[in-house]
Design a protein around this motif. Structure first.
Motif, short mmCIF file in Angstrom:
data_model
loop_
_atom_site.label_atom_id
_atom_site.label_comp_id
_atom_site.label_asym_id
_atom_site.label_seq_id
_atom_site.Cartn_x
_atom_site.Cartn_y
_atom_site.Cartn_z
N TRP A 211 0.84 -1.21 0.00
CA TRP A 211 0.00 0.00 0.00
C TRP A 211 0.87 1.26 0.00
O TRP A 211 0.61 2.20 -0.77
CB TRP A 211 -0.90 -0.01 1.23
CG TRP A 211 -1.70 1.25 1.41
CD1 TRP A 211 -2.88 1.57 0.82
CD2 TRP A 211 -1.34 2.38 2.23
NE1 TRP A 211 -3.29 2.82 1.22
CE2 TRP A 211 -2.37 3.34 2.08
CE3 TRP A 211 -0.26 2.67 3.07
CZ2 TRP A 211 -2.34 4.57 2.74
CZ3 TRP A 211 -0.24 3.89 3.73
CH2 TRP A 211 -1.26 4.82 3.56
N ALA A 212 1.89 1.29 0.83
CA ALA A 212 2.74 2.47 0.93
C ALA A 212 3.50 2.74 -0.37
O ALA A 212 3.59 3.88 -0.84
CB ALA A 212 3.72 2.31 2.10
N ARG A 215 1.01 3.90 -3.12
CA ARG A 215 0.57 5.27 -2.86
C ARG A 215 1.69 6.27 -3.17
O ARG A 215 1.47 7.31 -3.80
CB ARG A 215 0.15 5.39 -1.39
CG ARG A 215 -0.51 6.72 -1.02
CD ARG A 215 -0.95 6.69 0.44
NE ARG A 215 -1.54 7.94 0.87
CZ ARG A 215 -2.81 8.26 0.72
NH1 ARG A 215 -3.63 7.40 0.15
NH2 ARG A 215 -3.27 9.42 1.15
#
Length: 604
Positions: A211-212, A215
């Motif tokens: 996710w990081a 993003r």
């Protein structure tokens, strides 16, 4: 010759040898049209226990296990990175059954095969059986590339291999913890807590890192040139942290990390995946060479008839029973069930993890734990060779290959494209015409040519168009920029020597000429679509002529002085498109040309 410790190769020479053998084996396999894994296995055995030239344990020392572990982690991450949920489509139910039902059934069947077939104790059989859930993504990928399966059976094998890889490692961890509880004073509760905590941490780390990164990449927090290095560093960090909490849980973490990134539609996803695929080719070949070379003659000599019985029981009983039971009652057709049931090659993870847990079992007093490593190697070697040579014939027998011969995808539905497609059909080659304009496909449909309505670069085409059937692409729309985009985008997948386009109208102008890195190769007379279609209006036509020793190229040229060679199909069934600078084969080939209409037909 520079040597390392105790007369072995210096580490630098060892690395060079491994790299050269691995890449060389893959290239030779491509040239000979053989399974690459078989040649890599043979090369490792030859330089290791065969000639004694390379001994990884001696030459690399304590670095060997971390190197293999990191390579396996990156391979699994790349595997997760290739698992876009949209690619599952109608294979989703089958994959779900193979993972949820097939994994525990495979564990039980494998443990039984180990106990009754190989004569191992139930303790060792339970641990080893968990590891045997894995079917080796490092092996499946090259086999699928060679066998050219249809999309659904290929998806079943690929997803099962990648998803079950970390599941198998964790099953071994669970079984080992149970054996440890029985052998030591450790409490059952403590072992369960450790296992649950490790799985939770691995899942959280993998998903959070995915996710990081997604993003950060999407918001431009990482410059383009730093994305691949950041990705590599993140994979290593997540793997190490998760493995620190629970050994082998790092495989689960990096697989989930790759799976997350694959499904968030990053603009730079294609570039990231291609780079990772290149790295994986190097790593797979290197790891296979290392593991094969690390086997010693004594271990190989210990493989007796009982080991052969074990391999036969796994291949002919344990694997088919687990797969067929897990797919019972599903909508997966029987040919696909049989193909998956009798295709279960094992790879890097099995050997690496079996060696680790075999040593650990021996340390806590399980005497036959040491037998895990040679049996794992025997299973890997046997299944790699067996499936390497049988997957493609079995798929053809069951009617599950995309095509007997690799075909041609033509982008653009104009008259020239239809005429070319009809000529290719005379050569018995699969051919399809794709166009986003439905009206332009009418002539192709009337001629009985397969068509695809849509943009070949769209996500819909990726999931609905079975590109594995086609080996070459010809872009011939009336939009030069689109032709260049298609050939440039698909060149890394098909090979730059396999994408062609008609000449751009403005290529003659230096101001509008494109660099060689963009677009496809020239085809035929290297003329524009307008010029090519003008020839057709003047009565030119595609013809196919068989060249022999009696009627060779010179004789054909004497009868057809104005004809333009377009392609040849040799006796091996290999199609070769010709550009203005390419010379056709002299004889023993079928020559397709664009020729003026014959006089007798012109006057008819």
């Amino acid at each position: 010759m520079a040597t390392g410790t105790e007369g072995g190769l210096a580490p630098l020479l060892g690395f060079a040898l491994v790299g050269g053998l691995g890449v060389g084996a893959q290239w030779l396999a491509w040239r000979l049209r053989m399974p690459a894994i078989v040649l890599m296995l043979a090369a490792g055995l030859a330089v290791g226990p065969g000639l004694g030239l390379l001994d990884p344990g001696r030459d690399f020392g304590d670095l060997l296990q971390p190197m293999v572990a990191i390579a396996v982690a990156i391979i699994l991450f790349e595997g997760g990175l290739s698992l876009n949920v949209h690619s599952l489509s109608d294979a989703a139910a089958g994959v779900r059954r193979l993972v949820v039902l097939g994994a525990p059934l495979g564990w039980l069947a494998s443990a039984a095969a180990l106990h009754w077939g190989a004569g191992l104790s139930w303790e060792t059989s339970a641990v080893f059986g968990g590891i045997m859930i894995v079917t080796g993504p490092t092996v499946i990928a090259p086999l699928l590339r060679q066998a050219r399966l249809r999309r659904r059976p290929a998806a079943l094998l690929q997803w099962e291999a990648i998803v079950n890889d970390p599941v198998g490692a964790l099953a071994a961890v669970l079984a080992f913890e149970v054996v440890l509880v029985l052998r030591t004073a450790t409490g059952v509760g403590e072992a369960v807590v450790d296992l649950a905590l490790g799985i939770a941490v691995a899942s959280a780390l993998g998903l959070a890192a995915g996710w990081a990164l997604a993003r950060g990449f999407a918001r431009g927090r990482v410059p383009e040139y730093m994305k691949v290095p950041v990705l590599f560093a993140s994979v290593l960090g997540v793997f190490a942290l998760s493995d620190f909490v629970l050994h082998e849980s790092g495989l689960l973490a990096v697989t989930l990390m790759g799976l997350w990134i694959a499904n968030v539609e990053l603009p730079s996803y294609v570039e990231l995946r291609r780079f990772k695929e290149h790295a994986t080719v190097l790593l797979v070949s290197g790891v296979f060479i290392l593991l094969a070379a690390d086997m010693d003659r004594a271990t190989l000599a210990a493989l007796d008839l009982q080991a052969l019985l074990f391999v036969l029981v796994v291949v002919l009983v344990a694997r088919p029973v687990a797969v067929l039971l897990s797919l019972a009652g599903s909508d997966v057709p029987w040919p696909e069930r049989l193909l998956v049931a009798f295709t279960g090659p094992r790879g890097v993870v099995l050997v690496a993890v079996a060696g680790l847990f075999g040593a650990r079992l021996a340390e806590i007093g399980v005497a036959d734990g040491a037998a895990m490593a040679p049996l794992a190697f025997a299973l890997v070697g046997a299944t790699v060779v067996l499936h390497g040579f049988t997957l493609a014939p079995l798929a053809r027998l069951l009617g599950l290959t995309a095509a007997d011969r690799p075909g041609v995808l033509i982008v653009g539905g104009g008259p020239w494209s239809v005429a070319l497609a009809e000529a290719l059909a005379k050569l018995d080659l699969p051919v399809m015409i794709a166009d986003p304009n439905h009206a332009r496909l009418r002539a192709a449909r009337e001629a009985g040519i397969d068509t695809f309505f849509g943009d070949v670069l769209s996500e819909g085409a990726e999931h609905r168009l079975d590109l594995v059937r086609y080996e070459q692409i010809v872009a011939a729309t009336d939009n030069d920029a689109y032709n260049t985009l298609v050939t440039t985008d698909l060149a890394p997948e098909f090979g730059r020597e396999k994408v062609f386009q008609l000449r751009r109208s403005q290529d003659a102008s230096r101001r509008h000429a494109l660099p060689a890195t963009l677009g496809g190769r020239a085809i035929g007379a290297d003329e524009t679509l307008e010029d090519a279609q003008a020839r057709l209006r003047e009565g030119w036509e595609f013809r196919v002529t068989t060249l022999t020793e009696e009627f060779d190229l010179a004789a054909w040229r004497g009868k057809n002085p104005d004809a333009i060679p377009v392609a040849t199909l040799d006796e091996a069934g290999e199609l070769r498109f010709l550009g203005p600078e390419d010379a056709p084969q002299e004889s023993d080939t079928r020559l397709m040309s664009l020729s003026p209409q014959r006089e007798e037909r012109r006057g008819a």
